[in-house]
Design an enzyme around this catalytic site. Structure first.
Site, PDB file in Angstrom:
ATOM      1  N   CYS A  72      10.321 -13.961 -23.387  1.00 54.65           N
ATOM      2  CA  CYS A  72      11.712 -13.999 -23.353  1.00 54.65           C
ATOM      3  C   CYS A  72      12.213 -14.569 -24.633  1.00 54.65           C
ATOM      4  O   CYS A  72      11.455 -14.991 -25.698  1.00 54.65           O
ATOM      5  CB  CYS A  72      12.191 -14.532 -22.037  1.00 54.65           C
ATOM      6  SG  CYS A  72      11.721 -16.038 -21.805  1.00 54.65           S
ATOM      7  N   HIS A  90      -6.805 -28.032 -19.350  1.00 57.46           N
ATOM      8  CA  HIS A  90      -6.537 -28.962 -18.628  1.00 57.46           C
ATOM      9  C   HIS A  90      -5.807 -28.378 -17.362  1.00 57.46           C
ATOM     10  O   HIS A  90      -5.714 -28.908 -16.083  1.00 57.46           O
ATOM     11  CB  HIS A  90      -5.626 -30.061 -19.145  1.00 57.46           C
ATOM     12  CG  HIS A  90      -6.307 -30.891 -20.371  1.00 57.46           C
ATOM     13  ND1 HIS A  90      -5.576 -32.064 -20.656  1.00 57.46           N
ATOM     14  CD2 HIS A  90      -7.498 -30.669 -20.904  1.00 57.46           C
ATOM     15  CE1 HIS A  90      -6.910 -32.608 -21.418  1.00 57.46           C
ATOM     16  NE2 HIS A  90      -7.703 -31.798 -21.572  1.00 57.46           N
TER      17      HIS A  90
HETATM   18  C1  RB5 Z   1      18.302 -13.706 -22.667  1.00 50.00           C
HETATM   19  O1  RB5 Z   1      19.510 -13.733 -23.379  1.00 50.00           O
HETATM   20  C2  RB5 Z   1      17.778 -15.171 -22.422  1.00 50.00           C
HETATM   21  O2  RB5 Z   1      18.555 -16.175 -21.692  1.00 50.00           O
HETATM   22  C3  RB5 Z   1      16.233 -14.792 -22.189  1.00 50.00           C
HETATM   23  O3  RB5 Z   1      15.734 -14.234 -22.839  1.00 50.00           O
HETATM   24  C4  RB5 Z   1      15.418 -16.199 -21.746  1.00 50.00           C
HETATM   25  O4  RB5 Z   1      15.408 -16.987 -23.136  1.00 50.00           O
HETATM   26  C5  RB5 Z   1      15.405 -17.009 -20.752  1.00 50.00           C
HETATM   27  O5  RB5 Z   1      14.938 -18.130 -20.546  1.00 50.00           O
END
Ligand code: RB5
Length: 153
Positions: free
Chosen positions: A68, A101
């Site tokens: 993400c 770990h």
């Molecule tokens: C998306 O904008 C963002 O919030 C997501 O990709 C992530 O970083 C969340 O932890």
């Protein structure tokens, strides 16, 4: 035991790197289960964290990769699934230690703050390291025991 099956997913912020890493892992000979998304439309990272976490818990894949923006939301979401130990990885040293770990079974990566070349090195270190056992295994057992802990109060 060598890893052969890897589940991967992302949200929109990790989409580009997810596609590259999935393709690269396939070329390296791994069986890759790509749970999407398959375009960069805005999506919610917990939905994809759940898909990869389920694949790992059901042993469809030995390890998972989630990407993400920061890697953090994916880790928080995946760690809600019993049996999952997801770690946000930003260096190869930490990637190896997360396996050795903590017996981490999902690597969560940042698609916005870590470049593709570095993330590939992190994934390589993660896949090629194994849980060390002994005192670390005892601690991992204690992590698992927390999953069935009674609520506070
Ligand atoms: C998306 O904008 C963002 O919030 C997501 O990709 C992530 O970083 C969340 O932890």
């Amino acid at each position: 035991m060598p890893v052969s099956k890897i589940a991967i997913a992302s949200d929109h912020a990790g989409f580009e790197q997810k596609a590259e890493i999935a393709k690269w892992l396939e070329n390296e000979g791994y069986e890759v289960f790509d749970f999407g998304p398959f375009n960069d439309d805005r999506v919610d990272y917990p939905d994809y964290a759940e898909l990869v976490a389920d694949a790992v818990v059901k042993a469809q894949a030995e390890l998972g990769i989630l990407i993400c923006g920061t890697g953090i939301g994916m880790a928080i979401a995946a760690n809600k699934i019993p049996g999952i130990r997801a770690a946000t990885l930003t260096s190869t040293d930490v990637a190896s230690l997360a396996r050795e770990h903590n017996a981490a079974n999902i690597a969560t990566l940042s698609g916005r703050f870590v470049d593709l070349a570095t993330n590939k090195q992190i994934v390589e270190a993660f896949i090629n390291s194994e849980p060390l056992g002994e005192r670390h295994a005892e601690r991992v057992k204690k992590i698992s025991a927390l999953e069935t802990r009674r609520p506070v109060g």
